[in-house]
Design an enzyme around this catalytic site. Structure first.
Site, short mmCIF file in Angstrom:
data_model
loop_
_atom_site.label_atom_id
_atom_site.label_comp_id
_atom_site.label_asym_id
_atom_site.label_seq_id
_atom_site.Cartn_x
_atom_site.Cartn_y
_atom_site.Cartn_z
N TYR A 61 0.86 -1.20 0.00
CA TYR A 61 0.00 0.00 0.00
C TYR A 61 0.88 1.23 0.00
O TYR A 61 1.82 1.32 0.80
CB TYR A 61 -0.91 0.02 1.24
CG TYR A 61 -2.35 -0.05 0.84
CD1 TYR A 61 -2.92 0.97 0.07
CD2 TYR A 61 -3.14 -1.14 1.17
CE1 TYR A 61 -4.23 0.90 -0.35
CE2 TYR A 61 -4.46 -1.21 0.75
CZ TYR A 61 -5.00 -0.20 -0.01
OH TYR A 61 -6.30 -0.27 -0.44
N GLU A 63 -0.50 4.78 -0.60
CA GLU A 63 -1.31 5.98 -0.87
C GLU A 63 -0.44 7.22 -0.71
O GLU A 63 0.32 7.33 0.25
CB GLU A 63 -2.50 6.03 0.10
CG GLU A 63 -3.58 5.02 -0.26
CD GLU A 63 -4.82 5.15 0.61
OE1 GLU A 63 -4.81 5.93 1.57
OE2 GLU A 63 -5.80 4.45 0.31
N ASP A 207 -4.91 13.46 -25.73
CA ASP A 207 -5.03 12.07 -25.28
C ASP A 207 -4.30 11.24 -26.34
O ASP A 207 -4.85 10.90 -27.38
CB ASP A 207 -6.51 11.70 -25.19
CG ASP A 207 -6.73 10.24 -24.81
OD1 ASP A 207 -5.74 9.48 -24.76
OD2 ASP A 207 -7.90 9.86 -24.60
N THR A 233 -2.82 5.87 -22.31
CA THR A 233 -2.74 4.52 -21.80
C THR A 233 -1.27 4.12 -21.84
O THR A 233 -0.46 4.76 -22.52
CB THR A 233 -3.52 3.54 -22.70
OG1 THR A 233 -3.13 3.79 -24.05
CG2 THR A 233 -5.02 3.71 -22.56
N LYS A 236 -0.82 0.41 -25.15
CA LYS A 236 -1.06 0.35 -26.60
C LYS A 236 0.30 0.41 -27.30
O LYS A 236 1.14 -0.43 -27.03
CB LYS A 236 -2.04 1.44 -27.00
CG LYS A 236 -3.42 1.19 -26.36
CD LYS A 236 -4.47 2.23 -26.66
CE LYS A 236 -5.76 1.90 -25.90
NZ LYS A 236 -6.76 2.97 -26.01
N ARG A 242 -0.97 -2.78 -18.73
CA ARG A 242 -2.26 -2.10 -18.82
C ARG A 242 -2.34 -1.01 -17.75
O ARG A 242 -2.12 -1.28 -16.57
CB ARG A 242 -3.37 -3.14 -18.59
CG ARG A 242 -4.76 -2.73 -18.90
CD ARG A 242 -5.61 -3.96 -19.18
NE ARG A 242 -5.19 -4.55 -20.44
CZ ARG A 242 -5.57 -4.10 -21.64
NH1 ARG A 242 -6.41 -3.11 -21.75
NH2 ARG A 242 -5.12 -4.68 -22.74
#
Ligand SMILES: *Cc1c(COP(=O)(O)O)cnc(C)c1O
Length: 422
Positions: A61, A63, A207, A233, A236, A242
């Site tokens: 974790y 954060e 984008d 992303t 791609k 991903r």
């Protein structure tokens, strides 16, 4: 009696511990191995990228951001995230970046939530002309929360009509103008869009999800100097795990960081960030430029060969890794084409062409892209074969014998370029 380390249930391999899931992994490996992946948004991550994703970083974790975490024990993941950001900024020459977005859609959401209020106007490419779901689709949060002003392509040339974009921008006064698309094969004029955005007081966000690998290699126009923010992303053409990422000016990223966490997400996916760092490292190497050049050579060769077979390529060709194929000369719909091509082990997606007479579920086109087949090592001669295979399937789509014959040939081609089983 104490168990020895190798007999501890937590150390069993996937094959041993969960044969059902393991079998599905093997089936998917075989599917990828024997199918021609022509979906323009897909690619094949390297073994190194996949190995980074299966590391112990999945357990952590973290954060917050490096140096400012809400959990202890973050000294190692801090280094991982800093390395990813450093490589990303080097790759694109940007001032700052956020590598935490879980996906492309959440990267876009973070930018919109930072700079827009519900009811504000967002300008982006018409979905029917190549824009993405998150560029204002009525079924997506973007279309539900914001007023959408859409720009599109000229009906004759099928190229973006910048004069019309200018007119719409002046009229609708958007707060953000989004460039980039999911089904536009030509170059964007990012400089021109920045001028339009400046004139109407909008922020320019690109984008670059589809083009990010080509941009990293200098094989597609660079949006970074002409934007306050660039989203993408990571899976791609850039060929990482991903996920999503946001680049921008130091000032923009400072604001966006707060939106990503705590605004939208909890803990970052540290193992995926590790894999992003690996992918950015790969993209910095000279081989990646050669790869990106070959993607474009293959796309050009595929478009030319399809044209020779009698297909019409939307806008007459491609400047990138993808193309939209108008199937009407063959009298088949996109839906049928996707289905019958799949019978012949050719994976594609149906896609609307500009001003498509068919519904979005049926469509008159397919979108094809070369990033995945280029990763396998395929070259121009293979593209000519693929174009012939596609034409043969679509000319004989109800003849099972022909479909099986093409399938056998496609499988043979795939086996000459193995992915997982070398
Ligand atoms: C693929 C894509 C996205 C969304 O990415 P996900 O990771 O699927 O959420 C956003 N914008 C564009 C232009 C895309 O092509």
């Amino acid at each position: 009696m104490a168990m020895n380390a190798s007999s501890h249930p937590h150390r069993r391999t996937l094959a041993d511990s969960d044969p059902a899931l393991f079998e599905l992994v093997q089936r998917e490996e075989s599917r990828q191995e024997d199918n021609l992946e022509l979906i323009a948004s897909e690619n094949i991550a390297s073994l190194a990228v996949r190995q980074a994703m299966e590391t112990v970083f999945t357990d952590k974790y973290a954060e917050g951001y490096p140096g400012k975490r809400y959990y202890g024990g973050c000294e190692v993941v801090d280094e991982v995230e800093k390395l990813a950001i450093e490589r990303l900024c080097q790759l694109y020459g940007c001032e700052a970046a956020n590598v935490q977005p879980h996906s492309g859609a959440s990267a876009n959401m973070a930018v919109y939530f930072t700079f827009l209020e519900p009811g504000d106007t967002l300008m982006a490419m018409n979905l029917a002309h190549g824009g993405h779901l998150t560029h204002g689709s009525p079924v997506n949060f973007s279309g539900k929360l914001y007023k959408i002003a859409a720009y599109g392509v000229d009906p004759e040339t099928e190229l973006i009509d910048y004069d019309e974009m200018h007119r719409i921008a002046v009229e609708s006064k958007p707060k953000i103008i989004v460039s980039g698309a999911t089904a536009y094969s030509r170059e964007f004029d990012f400089k021109r869009i920045k001028e339009i955005a400046d004139e109407v007081g909008a922020l320019h966000m690109c984008d670059m999800s589809h083009y990010s690998g080509l941009i990293a290699a200098g094989e597609y126009p660079d949006p970074v100097p002409h934007c306050q923010v660039v989203t993408s992303t990571t899976h791609k053409s850039i060929r990482g795990p991903r996920g999503g990422m946001i680049l921008g000016t130091a000032e923009a990223i400072k604001q966006i960081n707060k939106t990503v966490f705590p605004g939208l997400q909890g803990g970052p996916l540290c193992h995926v960030i590790a894999a992003k760092a690996v992918a950015f490292g790969e993209a910095l190497r000279p081989e990646f430029k050669t790869y990106a050049q070959q993607i474009k050579k293959n796309a050009a060769a595929l478009a030319a060969a399809l044209t020779q077979e009698g297909f019409r390529i939307v806008s007459g060709g491609t400047d990138s890794h993808m193309m939209l194929v108008d199937l009407r000369p063959f009298g088949v719909t996109g839906k049928l084409a996707q289905e019958v091509l799949e019978h012949a082990n050719i994976t594609t997606n149906k896609n609307a062409i500009p001003n498509d007479p068919e519904s979005p579920f049926v469509t008159s086109g397919v979108r094809l892209g070369t990033p995945a087949v280029t990763t396998r090592g395929m070259v121009e001669a293979d593209m000519a074969f693929i174009a012939r295979a596609i034409a043969t399937v679509l000319r004989n789509h109800s003849d099972e014998g022909t479909l099986n014959k093409v399938k056998a040939e496609v499988t043979e081609l795939c086996r000459r370029y193995p992915i997982h089983k070398f």
